[in-house]
Design an enzyme around this catalytic site. Sequence first.
Site, short mmCIF file in Angstrom:
data_model
loop_
_atom_site.label_atom_id
_atom_site.label_comp_id
_atom_site.label_asym_id
_atom_site.label_seq_id
_atom_site.Cartn_x
_atom_site.Cartn_y
_atom_site.Cartn_z
N ASP A 10 0.86 -1.18 0.00
CA ASP A 10 0.00 0.00 0.00
C ASP A 10 0.90 1.24 0.00
O ASP A 10 1.73 1.41 0.88
CB ASP A 10 -0.88 -0.03 1.26
CG ASP A 10 -2.06 0.91 1.13
OD1 ASP A 10 -2.14 1.63 0.11
OD2 ASP A 10 -2.90 0.93 2.06
N ASP A 104 -3.17 2.59 -5.90
CA ASP A 104 -2.02 2.61 -4.99
C ASP A 104 -1.94 1.41 -4.05
O ASP A 104 -1.25 1.46 -3.05
CB ASP A 104 -2.03 3.92 -4.19
CG ASP A 104 -3.28 4.06 -3.33
OD1 ASP A 104 -4.20 3.24 -3.49
OD2 ASP A 104 -3.32 5.00 -2.52
N GLU A 105 -2.66 0.34 -4.32
CA GLU A 105 -2.47 -0.84 -3.48
C GLU A 105 -2.74 -2.12 -4.26
O GLU A 105 -3.53 -2.14 -5.20
CB GLU A 105 -3.35 -0.79 -2.22
CG GLU A 105 -4.81 -0.67 -2.49
CD GLU A 105 -5.66 -0.78 -1.22
OE1 GLU A 105 -5.39 -1.63 -0.36
OE2 GLU A 105 -6.63 0.00 -1.11
#
Lengths: 393, 359
Positions: A10, A104-105
């Site tokens: 993350d 973003d993860e």
Amino acid sequence: MFSEPILHVDMDAFYVEVERLDDASLSGVPVIVGGLGNRGVVAAASYEARQYGVFSAMPMAQARKLCRHARYVPPRMSRYSEVSESVFEIFRSVTPAVEGLSVDEAFLDVSSLRLLYQDSVEVAVEVRRRIREELDLPASVGVAPTKLVAKLASEDAKPDGLLHVPSSHLLEYLQALPVRRLWGVGEATHAMLEGFGVETIGDIAAMTPATLASRLGKAAATHLHELASGRDPRSVVSNDGAKSISVEATYESDLHDLAKIDREILAHCERLAQRLRKAGYAAKTVTLKVRLGDFTTVTRSHSLPSPIDVTRDLWSIARELYSRIDLQSQGIRLLGIGAASLVAKGTPRQMALDGSRHQALAAATDRVRDRYGSDAVGPAALADAPEPERPIS
Amino acid sequence: MKIRAERDDLADVLARAARAVTTRSPLPILQGVLCVVEGGTLTVTGTDLEVTIRTTLEVEVLEEGRTVIPARLASEAVRKLPAGAVSIHAREGEVEITGNGPRFRLRELNIDDFPQISEPDTVGGSSVDGPAFLKALSQVGIAASTDEARPILTGVLFEAESDHLRLVATDSYRLADRILPGVITDASGLVPYRALKELSRAIGDPKLTVRFGDRDAVFSSDRGTLQVRLIEGTFPNVSQLFPDSYPYQLKASRAELLEAVGRASLVAEDHIPVRFGLHTGGVELSVTRQEVGDETEHINADYNGDEMTIAFNTKYLSDGLNAIDEDDVVLETADPLKPGLLRGAESEDFRYLLMPVRL
């Protein structure tokens, strides 16, 4: 040891960190990324800003009260997707089993790397190192035997950290956590469980499934009980092929003006077309989403015999879909256009009789933008328009 | 209102007018047909507000008047009565349909709700040969789009030119263009093909009259009238879509090509095209579908041009081949990314422009 084969990676305050890459003056000060208008919400807050109680999805007005001196930055989604692509390139160079959850993860299943690394923690260290060295960005990683615990661990590892939950300590770690952190426990369930005196995930595991079922229904109860007992058989499903691409924007004040709405639809289509081509797709389904002033949300979609990826084609469909929506004399709060049933580049494609000029135009604008940036060229109809409101999510 | 007529004649006028009635109409009254008896004539009107069909029949009039009856039910009821005379009698909210014993009593629809269909704003009109006109329409109609999201492409463009009438339709992937030599009209406008498709069954006859106004087109014959609202908007500039010249030409038997494409389409599906390997001596057809298999064959034909491979959607191709009524067809091409032109070897009255599939 590879008994904890799942990594949840993350990126820390991703939008903020990307802004800091591009503007060094943002380093070390509170930074809030979000729609700057009245209705904007916080898309990301730096850790400095979080100390003032600012968090994602908070109305911007409230954030300003809490942290007046922060630097406020409007989001630049296309830049974030660009950087996101580089992050995912690193993931995929490590293992093909990458399940992206958002820009973003992602989950990574690294069990196939047992011959190359001593243990999965070593892989996690390597992933963090590469993101730091190649992109100059911080990322937190959770390493665990299951997806749920890997995700919980990455949260606890933040910021810029790594948390390894070995199999032997899985239950100890998991069951001490507050129940709210269990996937699938929203506000309502949480309140209900609290009424039961349930505080930790361990408390759920200690209940009989039957007792739990009497309150939550059988399906939800079984699911939560399994998770709370550390059982999470879900595997990492790589989602290389995108299923849909969409753009949407929430407006500072409701849109009423027809010409303005028309222009916004065009601006959306232009962006969507650009993103489609960049990702190497064309769409056979176009979806229009409109949220009215009273929060009623209407979606309309249309499928085509042959896939499209240029502005003009998306636009003609989007406008037709728009004409089918009854606005009930309300304004538009949110406008979104999505592309689905995506067909990858290289698939044989039925061409349109009058399509070649538009294809050539699209190819030319793509080249200009690659070289001079995304604002270098665009439809004339948008030239004098005020900057379209940036999407907030 | 009370009339008497032969079952088959009555069933026919009701059923033909009912062709304009859509079952999905949001307005219940549009499920009905208006029956008006005046003089010695029954006039039946069905409409969905865009397409209106009127049919007429000489009947034995016992009492003049008017009523609105459920379109499908009434025409089916009449059709299923025993052969012979049938009478329709409307009074006090009920319509009685009887003939040789059986008796239907149907609820009348409220005649005040039935829409006033404004008289078409047309002038003049020209007479055309019915069968030839209907055939030309079906030739171009194959290229019309059925996609309601692009209404303009669902129409057939009528263009009156000095010594002929030109009909054009395109769904943006292929285009059909037909001229009717010697048909002199002032007909110009964009007519929904879904209405034109009904012409043959609704009012087909050896002689048809075509009239155009600013908003409507009207087609009429001794059997009735079909009035349709024109599509507003600008039809694509068609002439610029035709390439200036075609350097390469394939001439082949239409039946052989059609059969070959039919075989190829067994393997092809949806977006999988059939490839034409063009070379002196003929054309090599091939289609490959990864998870299924492939099919190949060779057709002997005349080919003038450089060797090349061009790919087409099998359905679009067979639509075009089917529309041509000559034994030999010509496929003209320039390159694999430019449209091919399909036509009969003898006549250029019908031209079918087909965009290839990019491989």
